[in-house]
Design a protein around this motif. Structure first.
Motif, PDB file in Angstrom:
ATOM      1  N   PHE A  84      27.036  41.913  41.336  1.00 20.31           N
ATOM      2  CA  PHE A  84      28.701  40.930  40.865  1.00 20.31           C
ATOM      3  C   PHE A  84      28.185  40.384  39.341  1.00 20.31           C
ATOM      4  CE2 PHE A  84      29.508  36.781  40.250  1.00 20.31           C
ATOM      5  CZ  PHE A  84      30.774  36.188  39.887  1.00 20.31           C
ATOM      6  N   TRP A  85      26.580  40.191  39.308  1.00 19.13           N
ATOM      7  CA  TRP A  85      26.264  40.000  37.719  1.00 19.13           C
ATOM      8  C   TRP A  85      26.555  40.974  37.045  1.00 19.13           C
ATOM      9  CZ3 TRP A  85      26.869  34.892  37.646  1.00 19.13           C
ATOM     10  CH2 TRP A  85      25.698  33.961  38.342  1.00 19.13           C
ATOM     11  N   MET A  88      30.170  41.117  36.032  1.00 17.62           N
ATOM     12  CA  MET A  88      30.861  39.592  34.930  1.00 17.62           C
ATOM     13  C   MET A  88      29.707  40.614  33.718  1.00 17.62           C
ATOM     14  SD  MET A  88      30.756  36.905  34.745  1.00 17.62           S
ATOM     15  CE  MET A  88      30.679  35.482  36.795  1.00 17.62           C
ATOM     16  N   LEU A  89      28.358  40.499  33.906  1.00 14.80           N
ATOM     17  CA  LEU A  89      27.720  41.418  31.615  1.00 14.80           C
ATOM     18  C   LEU A  89      28.790  42.287  32.108  1.00 14.80           C
ATOM     19  CD1 LEU A  89      26.098  40.958  30.002  1.00 14.80           C
ATOM     20  CD2 LEU A  89      24.441  42.953  31.343  1.00 14.80           C
ATOM     21  N   ASN A  90      29.361  43.045  32.374  1.00 16.77           N
ATOM     22  CA  ASN A  90      30.866  44.026  31.990  1.00 16.77           C
ATOM     23  C   ASN A  90      31.772  43.749  31.272  1.00 16.77           C
ATOM     24  OD1 ASN A  90      28.867  46.807  32.768  1.00 16.77           O
ATOM     25  ND2 ASN A  90      30.111  46.690  34.572  1.00 16.77           N
ATOM     26  N   SER A  91      32.547  42.640  32.404  1.00 14.36           N
ATOM     27  CA  SER A  91      33.266  41.589  31.527  1.00 14.36           C
ATOM     28  C   SER A  91      33.273  41.345  30.416  1.00 14.36           C
ATOM     29  CB  SER A  91      33.996  40.620  33.178  1.00 14.36           C
ATOM     30  OG  SER A  91      34.123  41.615  33.910  1.00 14.36           O
ATOM     31  N   TYR A 156      32.388  53.411  29.321  1.00 10.27           N
ATOM     32  CA  TYR A 156      32.574  52.124  28.234  1.00 10.27           C
ATOM     33  C   TYR A 156      33.613  51.666  27.317  1.00 10.27           C
ATOM     34  CZ  TYR A 156      29.145  49.804  30.935  1.00 10.27           C
ATOM     35  OH  TYR A 156      28.201  50.089  32.002  1.00 10.27           O
ATOM     36  N   ALA A 157      33.578  52.710  26.793  1.00  9.23           N
ATOM     37  CA  ALA A 157      34.569  53.225  25.214  1.00  9.23           C
ATOM     38  C   ALA A 157      36.260  53.264  26.273  1.00  9.23           C
ATOM     39  CB  ALA A 157      34.277  53.980  24.288  1.00  9.23           C
ATOM     40  N   SER A 158      36.315  53.657  27.447  1.00  9.30           N
ATOM     41  CA  SER A 158      37.591  54.286  27.692  1.00  9.30           C
ATOM     42  C   SER A 158      38.385  52.535  27.881  1.00  9.30           C
ATOM     43  CB  SER A 158      37.780  54.801  29.062  1.00  9.30           C
ATOM     44  OG  SER A 158      37.001  53.743  30.221  1.00  9.30           O
ATOM     45  N   ILE A 159      37.542  51.817  28.172  1.00  5.32           N
ATOM     46  CA  ILE A 159      38.407  49.911  28.345  1.00  5.32           C
ATOM     47  C   ILE A 159      38.250  49.638  26.728  1.00  5.32           C
ATOM     48  CG2 ILE A 159      37.827  47.948  29.282  1.00  5.32           C
ATOM     49  CD1 ILE A 159      38.337  49.887  31.313  1.00  5.32           C
ATOM     50  N   ILE A 160      37.018  49.114  25.787  1.00  2.94           N
ATOM     51  CA  ILE A 160      36.873  49.087  24.824  1.00  2.94           C
ATOM     52  C   ILE A 160      38.512  49.438  23.578  1.00  2.94           C
ATOM     53  CG2 ILE A 160      35.805  48.257  22.384  1.00  2.94           C
ATOM     54  CD1 ILE A 160      33.794  48.051  24.856  1.00  2.94           C
ATOM     55  N   ASP A 237      31.377  51.807  40.106  1.00  3.88           N
ATOM     56  CA  ASP A 237      31.159  50.819  40.728  1.00  3.88           C
ATOM     57  C   ASP A 237      29.572  50.286  39.183  1.00  3.88           C
ATOM     58  OD1 ASP A 237      32.366  50.916  42.366  1.00  3.88           O
ATOM     59  OD2 ASP A 237      30.742  51.150  44.062  1.00  3.88           O
ATOM     60  N   ASP A 238      28.672  50.538  38.269  1.00  4.74           N
ATOM     61  CA  ASP A 238      28.351  49.700  37.620  1.00  4.74           C
ATOM     62  C   ASP A 238      29.748  50.085  36.235  1.00  4.74           C
ATOM     63  OD1 ASP A 238      27.988  52.836  37.109  1.00  4.74           O
ATOM     64  OD2 ASP A 238      26.504  53.093  36.140  1.00  4.74           O
ATOM     65  N   LYS A 239      30.401  50.226  36.182  1.00  5.34           N
ATOM     66  CA  LYS A 239      30.859  50.268  34.942  1.00  5.34           C
ATOM     67  C   LYS A 239      32.451  49.446  35.445  1.00  5.34           C
ATOM     68  CE  LYS A 239      29.992  54.149  32.702  1.00  5.34           C
ATOM     69  NZ  LYS A 239      29.003  54.820  33.576  1.00  5.34           N
ATOM     70  N   PHE A 240      32.717  48.374  36.477  1.00  3.48           N
ATOM     71  CA  PHE A 240      33.277  48.139  36.639  1.00  3.48           C
ATOM     72  C   PHE A 240      34.031  46.511  35.643  1.00  3.48           C
ATOM     73  CE2 PHE A 240      34.444  49.557  41.565  1.00  3.48           C
ATOM     74  CZ  PHE A 240      35.063  50.622  40.529  1.00  3.48           C
ATOM     75  N   PRO A 241      35.062  45.814  35.340  1.00  6.37           N
ATOM     76  CA  PRO A 241      34.084  44.317  35.550  1.00  6.37           C
ATOM     77  C   PRO A 241      35.350  44.030  36.398  1.00  6.37           C
ATOM     78  CG  PRO A 241      36.699  45.355  34.976  1.00  6.37           C
ATOM     79  CD  PRO A 241      35.795  46.618  35.127  1.00  6.37           C
ATOM     80  N   LEU A 242      34.609  42.568  36.390  1.00  2.29           N
ATOM     81  CA  LEU A 242      35.226  41.203  37.786  1.00  2.29           C
ATOM     82  C   LEU A 242      36.128  41.357  37.847  1.00  2.29           C
ATOM     83  CD1 LEU A 242      33.460  37.713  36.522  1.00  2.29           C
ATOM     84  CD2 LEU A 242      32.400  39.739  38.267  1.00  2.29           C
ATOM     85  N   THR A 243      37.313  42.394  37.589  1.00  2.00           N
ATOM     86  CA  THR A 243      38.531  41.787  38.240  1.00  2.00           C
ATOM     87  C   THR A 243      38.618  43.255  38.984  1.00  2.00           C
ATOM     88  OG1 THR A 243      38.933  43.469  36.009  1.00  2.00           O
ATOM     89  CG2 THR A 243      40.216  41.190  36.565  1.00  2.00           C
TER      90      THR A 243
END
Length: 295
Positions: A84-85, A88-91, A156-160, A237-243
Motif C-alpha cells: 500500500f505504501w 502511495m509513493l507511486n501516486s 512510469y513514463a506511460s503515466i507521466i 503491481d509495483d507500478k500501480f497508483p493508489l486508485t
C-alpha cells in the motif's frame, strides 16, 4: 397621491415574503450539494474505525470505540509486504512530477499565446479550447497504442507523459498571463536589454505564480485521482497508483470480506496528502502581485 403611496407600500410588503421564499431555494440547493459531498466522506471516516466484523454488524454512522482504525492501519501496512505504501509513493511520484511538468508546459504555452503575436495564434488557442472539451477517456486507448509502439507501456513514463499537455492548464495560464503580466513591464525589461527568456523567467513566472499554483494543484488532483489511464497503461503491481491498487484489493475482497475494511482505510489515508497540499499551498494564492510590480 396618498392612496398610490399606500398601495405601493402594501405591494412591497406582500412582495418581501415572496422574495425571502425564493431566496431559500439557492440555500437549500447548496445544503443538498454539501450533504451529497460530505455524507460519503463522513461514512468513510466512520467505517475506517471499524473492524471487518463490525463493518456490517453495527450502525452505519456510529464509529467504533475499540481502536479499529489503528488495527486497520497496521493490517493495511502489512498487507502483501507493505505494498500500500509503495502505491502511495507511486501516486505521489506520478502526481508531483506530472503536475510540475504540466504546469511548466502550461506556463510556457499560455505565456506565449498571451504575449506574442504570431501567425496561427488564434487557431492554436481554439484547438486548445477544443481539447478542454474532449473527454480524457477518449484518449486513453490511442495513448496506450502510441506508447506501446515505442515500448513505454507498463512504465512510469506511460503515466507521466500523457499528462504533460493539459489544455485546461494552458487555457488558465493564457488568461492569467494576459491579466497579470503588464506589457509595460515587459517593454521596460526589453529596453534594459533583457532577453525574452529572461523576461519570462524573472517577470512572467513571478507574476503568474498564483495562477501556476492553481494549475499545479488542479493537475496534481487530476493525476492523483486518475484511474483509467494507469489501469490501461500499467500491468505490474509495483507500478500501480493508489486508485488501481485499491481497486485490485477490492476485487480480491469479493472473495475475502476482511479486505473491505482495509480498502476503506486506504481510501481514507489517500485523502490526507491532498488535504495537506491544499493547506500548504493556499498561502501562495495572491491576487495583488501586479500592483507591487508596477510600483
Amino acid at each position: 397621491m396618498t392612496a398610490v403611496t399606500a398601495g405601493r407600500r402594501m405591494g412591497g410588503a406582500h412582495a418581501a415574503p415572496a422574495r425571502r421564499r425564493m431566496a431559500v431555494l439557492p440555500t437549500a440547493a447548496l445544503v443538498i450539494g454539501a450533504l451529497y459531498c460530505v455524507v460519503p466522506t463522513l461514512w468513510i471516516v466512520i467505517a475506517a474505525t471499524k473492524s471487518s466484523a463490525e463493518l456490517f454488524s453495527t450502525e452505519t454512522y456510529l464509529p467504533s470505540l475499540s481502536g479499529g482504525l489503528a488495527d486497520n492501519v497496521r493490517e493495511l501496512s502489512s498487507y502483501s509486504g507493505g505494498v500500500f505504501w509503495h502505491w502511495m509513493l507511486n501516486s505521489f511520484l506520478y502526481a508531483a512530477v506530472g503536475g510540475l511538468a504540466a504546469s511548466a508546459v502550461s506556463a510556457c504555452a499560455g505565456y506565449a499565446i498571451a504575449k506574442y503575436e504570431f501567425h496561427g495564434r488564434r487557431l492554436i488557442f481554439n484547438g486548445i479550447l477544443a481539447g478542454v472539451l474532449l473527454p480524457q477517456i477518449v484518449l486513453a486507448i490511442p495513448q496506450y497504442l502510441l506508447l506501446s509502439k515505442v515500448g513505454l507501456n507498463n512504465s512510469y513514463a506511460s503515466i507521466i507523459l500523457p499528462q504533460l499537455f493539459n489544455p485546461y492548464g494552458i487555457y488558465l495560464c493564457r488568461i492569467y498571463a494576459a491579466a497579470s503580466v503588464p506589457d509595460s513591464v515587459l517593454e521596460a525589461g526589453r529596453m534594459d536589454g533583457a532577453s525574452e527568456f529572461r523576461l519570462f523567467r524573472s517577470v512572467g513566472l513571478r507574476l503568474m505564480g498564483p495562477g501556476l499554483v492553481t494549475v499545479f494543484l488542479l493537475q496534481f488532483i487530476v493525476i492523483w485521482n486518475n484511474f483509467l489511464l494507469p489501469f490501461v497503461m500499467v500491468t505490474s503491481d509495483d507500478k500501480f497508483p493508489l486508485t488501481v491498487g485499491l481497486y485490485s484489493m477490492l476485487r480480491h475482497g469479493a472473495n475475502e470480506a476482511a479486505l473491505y475494511s482495509l480498502v476503506i482505510t486506504g481510501t481514507l489515508l489517500s485523502v490526507i496528502p491532498v488535504i495537506a497540499l491544499f493547506l500548504s499551498l493556499q498561502r501562495y494564492w495572491r491576487i495583488d502581485l501586479v500592483t507591487g510590480a508596477l510600483k
